[in-house]
Design a protein around this motif. Structure first.
Motif, PDB file in Angstrom:
ATOM      1  N   UNK A 105       0.944  -1.222  -0.177  1.00 24.36           N
ATOM      2  CA  UNK A 105      -0.090  -0.066   0.003  1.00 24.36           C
ATOM      3  C   UNK A 105       0.904   1.151   0.006  1.00 24.36           C
ATOM      4  N   UNK A 106       0.840   2.015  -1.142  1.00 20.65           N
ATOM      5  CA  UNK A 106       1.774   3.153  -1.142  1.00 20.65           C
ATOM      6  C   UNK A 106       1.052   4.346  -1.500  1.00 20.65           C
ATOM      7  N   UNK A 107       1.350   5.421  -1.023  1.00 18.00           N
ATOM      8  CA  UNK A 107       0.653   6.560  -0.894  1.00 18.00           C
ATOM      9  C   UNK A 107       1.346   7.674  -1.398  1.00 18.00           C
ATOM     10  N   UNK A 108       1.149   8.061  -2.869  1.00 17.03           N
ATOM     11  CA  UNK A 108       1.850   9.265  -3.499  1.00 17.03           C
ATOM     12  C   UNK A 108       0.546   9.632  -3.938  1.00 17.03           C
ATOM     13  N   UNK A 109      -0.170  10.535  -2.998  1.00 19.58           N
ATOM     14  CA  UNK A 109      -1.168  11.382  -3.460  1.00 19.58           C
ATOM     15  C   UNK A 109      -2.564  10.746  -3.204  1.00 19.58           C
ATOM     16  N   UNK A 110      -2.607   9.548  -3.420  1.00 15.79           N
ATOM     17  CA  UNK A 110      -3.736   8.600  -3.301  1.00 15.79           C
ATOM     18  C   UNK A 110      -3.237   7.164  -2.806  1.00 15.79           C
ATOM     19  N   UNK A 111      -3.822   6.524  -1.767  1.00  7.67           N
ATOM     20  CA  UNK A 111      -3.424   5.157  -1.625  1.00  7.67           C
ATOM     21  C   UNK A 111      -3.403   4.061  -2.484  1.00  7.67           C
ATOM     22  N   UNK A 112      -2.792   3.323  -2.922  1.00 11.23           N
ATOM     23  CA  UNK A 112      -2.966   2.396  -3.966  1.00 11.23           C
ATOM     24  C   UNK A 112      -2.183   0.985  -3.427  1.00 11.23           C
ATOM     25  N   UNK A 113      -2.904   0.004  -3.768  1.00 11.86           N
ATOM     26  CA  UNK A 113      -2.072  -1.413  -3.705  1.00 11.86           C
ATOM     27  C   UNK A 113      -1.589  -1.958  -4.723  1.00 11.86           C
ATOM     28  N   UNK A 114      -0.257  -2.332  -4.617  1.00  8.27           N
ATOM     29  CA  UNK A 114       0.369  -2.883  -5.882  1.00  8.27           C
ATOM     30  C   UNK A 114       0.707  -4.202  -5.475  1.00  8.27           C
ATOM     31  N   UNK A 115       0.141  -5.434  -6.075  1.00  9.14           N
ATOM     32  CA  UNK A 115       0.145  -6.656  -5.896  1.00  9.14           C
ATOM     33  C   UNK A 115       1.824  -7.234  -6.436  1.00  9.14           C
ATOM     34  N   UNK A 116       2.510  -7.872  -5.568  1.00  8.95           N
ATOM     35  CA  UNK A 116       3.843  -8.437  -5.755  1.00  8.95           C
ATOM     36  C   UNK A 116       3.814  -9.859  -5.233  1.00  8.95           C
ATOM     37  N   UNK A 117       4.827 -10.578  -5.945  1.00  6.98           N
ATOM     38  CA  UNK A 117       4.933 -12.029  -5.818  1.00  6.98           C
ATOM     39  C   UNK A 117       5.345 -12.376  -4.304  1.00  6.98           C
ATOM     40  N   UNK A 118       6.149 -11.690  -3.852  1.00  5.05           N
ATOM     41  CA  UNK A 118       6.629 -11.762  -2.519  1.00  5.05           C
ATOM     42  C   UNK A 118       7.394 -10.519  -1.877  1.00  5.05           C
ATOM     43  N   UNK A 119       7.195 -10.213  -0.896  1.00  6.74           N
ATOM     44  CA  UNK A 119       8.103  -9.322  -0.195  1.00  6.74           C
ATOM     45  C   UNK A 119       9.407 -10.036   0.561  1.00  6.74           C
TER      46      UNK A 119
END
Length: 525
Positions: A105-119
């Protein structure tokens, strides 16, 4: 380790599965923290500062007319969160989510969730160890990178992803929001002004009970809801009275029309609906087998109940008969006034009155009035698994889809065909096609919703009509701006957190562009 909450938020321990201490040993003030993750066969990093949290991938509601990389919208603790597939952004092969899949969940003006394979880890890196991207040649567009980290966290090379550039390239509307304070601009749903109700017509809600079609005047119908899982049974009540349910903090008595009309009993199923009928300050929920459509009927097609059949007392509910399709289709019109004279209705209403008397009826009534004033009434329909809504005032009527649409030569390509609606030509458009969704074969559940758009009556085919719903305005918020067309047509969303539902609200006035309206007007003339 603390337990995960219902939103499946990843704890701090999961958020930072490992820290690269080697990069922190100098204590340099220029050390920056990054979250590293995998997408496809590539290893990426993102600066820690805009990362709000890392969550398991939530269930999503798909949004028509949105960018292809968008999985859908999720509910994160009462807030709408767009979920975006990084694999799709980069053109990597699709893969199923597993236990390791996460959303950043990254907030650069508006929160967005970016799906990744693995952290992978959280690492500290000195600024001097971050190289430029001029010499890199790889599978990822270097324009989306802000640097390269080498030999950190067990990886020979980590690409630092610039999410601000990625959003600007892939989601231009979201980028525009970020440049302008980062708050989604609210777009009020403009409801097409309707002609005054024609005094020569009746507008009815029709429904089936034991294979017979009945109807109630739409002005007497408050809303239409699904049968709840829990109904409070009233001791010693008449058999017609099913019990009492709670509908938005108020008590609603329920009766069975089957039992009232001495018809065979039938258990409620997924098609059953409760039609909430009001008379004055009283309301009652009448259980029907299913709700069919909203009819506009000329008064010339409505006859009073024949004198020989008019009965007094409990059998006086049906006041008129409506003749449709040249008399082949007869619809019995139930009078709300007569309905409330029925002994079972009186008893059901009395039961609720008694319960309210014990809970300070007057105070609750004032609260109900305030809530009603703060509600918005919408007709909810489905396209595939998703729910959409339109203001009830914008819906002229709802009719069945005929077995065959008449195709008109040289008609606009977006028009499926036309139907004869009481002597008038009605252009019909498949709403799935309008929203860029896959088309499906015709079914008995489909309906045509009729809107007046720019003075042109137009029908839109939907998969099914679910209910008429009152939604508190506090639950309605601007939808995330994902594309120019989506932002215009689907500008608002009802986020019903307690019900775990999201209803995307459509502005009917935006369904047809101005040039297309001219073609439709000629077609309907």
């Amino acid at each position: 380790m603390s337990k995960k909450n219902p939103e499946q938020r990843v704890t701090q321990a999961e958020r930072a599965p490992q820290v690269d201490d080697e990069s922190l040993e100098t204590g340099d003030s220029e050390t920056r923290q990054f979250v590293t993750f995998l997408a496809g066969d590539e290893v990426f990093a993102v600066d820690m500062s805009p990362v709000q949290e890392i969550i398991r991938v939530p269930d999503v509601v798909r949004v028509p007319l949105a960018p292809a990389a968008l999985d859908g919208l999720a509910n994160l603790r009462g807030k709408v969160l767009p979920i975006i597939s990084l694999r799709r952004v980069f053109g990597f092969d699709e893969r199923e989510h597993d236990d390791a899949t996460r959303a950043l969940v990254i907030d650069i003006g508006q929160p967005l969730g970016f799906v990744v394979d693995r952290v992978a880890s959280v690492v500290g890196v000195e600024s001097s160890r971050i190289e430029g991207v001029e010499t890199i040649r790889g599978t990822v567009n270097s324009d989306l990178l802000s640097g390269i980290i080498k030999d950190v966290g067990g990886h020979a090379m980590i690409m630092v992803l610039d999410f601000a550039k990625l959003i600007a390239q892939e989601f231009t509307e979201i980028a525009a929001l970020a440049r302008h304070s980062g708050i989604a601009a609210g777009m009020s749903a403009s409801v097409e002004s309707q002609d005054e109700e024609n005094s020569d017509e009746l507008q009815l809600v029709s429904f089936d009970v034991a294979g017979q079609e009945y109807a109630i005047a739409i002005e007497d119908v408050q809303e239409i809801v699904q049968v709840p899982e829990q109904i409070i049974h009233v001791p010693h009540a008449e058999e017609h009275v099913l019990g009492i349910m709670t509908l938005r903090s108020r008590l609603l008595p329920l009766v069975s029309l089957r039992r009232m009309f001495a018809l065979p009993a039938q258990a409620a199923d997924e098609h059953s609906r409760i039609v909430v009928v009001a008379l004055g300050a009283s309301s009652v929920g009448v259980v029907m087998d299913n709700v069919n459509e909203v009819l506009r009927v000329a008064r010339s097609e409505v006859d009073a109940m024949p004198g020989l059949l008019v009965r007094e007392g409990d059998l006086a509910d049906i006041s008129e008969i409506c003749r449709l399709d040249g008399g082949k289709r007869l619809v019995s019109i139930i009078s709300a006034a007569n309905l409330f004279k029925h002994s079972s209705i009186k008893e059901a209403v009395k039961s609720v009155d008694n319960m309210r008397a014990d809970e300070q009826t007057a105070t609750e009534a004032e609260i109900d009035d305030e809530v009603a004033d703060d509600d918005e009434q919408v007709v909810v329909f489905r396209l595939d698994k998703e729910e959409f809504g339109v203001p009830i005032d914008s819906v002229q009527e709802i009719v069945r889809v005929p077995e065959q649409l008449t195709h008109v030569p040289k008609a606009p390509p977006f028009v499926e065909g036309v139907i004869n609606l009481r002597g008038a030509v009605l252009p019909v458009i498949d709403l799935r096609r309008r929203l860029g969704l896959p088309t499906v074969e015709r079914s008995d559940r489909q309906r045509v919703m009729v809107f007046l758009i720019g003075g042109v009556r137009t029908g839109f085919i939907v998969d099914s009509v679910a209910e008429v719903l009152r939604i508190q305005k506090a639950a309605i918020e601007p939808a995330p701006c994902l594309s120019a067309e989506q932002a215009k047509l689907l500008a608002r969303m009802a986020n019903l957190e307690k019900q775990k539902r999201m209803v995307q609200l459509i502005d009917p006035a935006q369904l047809i562009e101005a040039p297309d309206l001219d073609q439709l007007a000629k077609l309907a003339a």
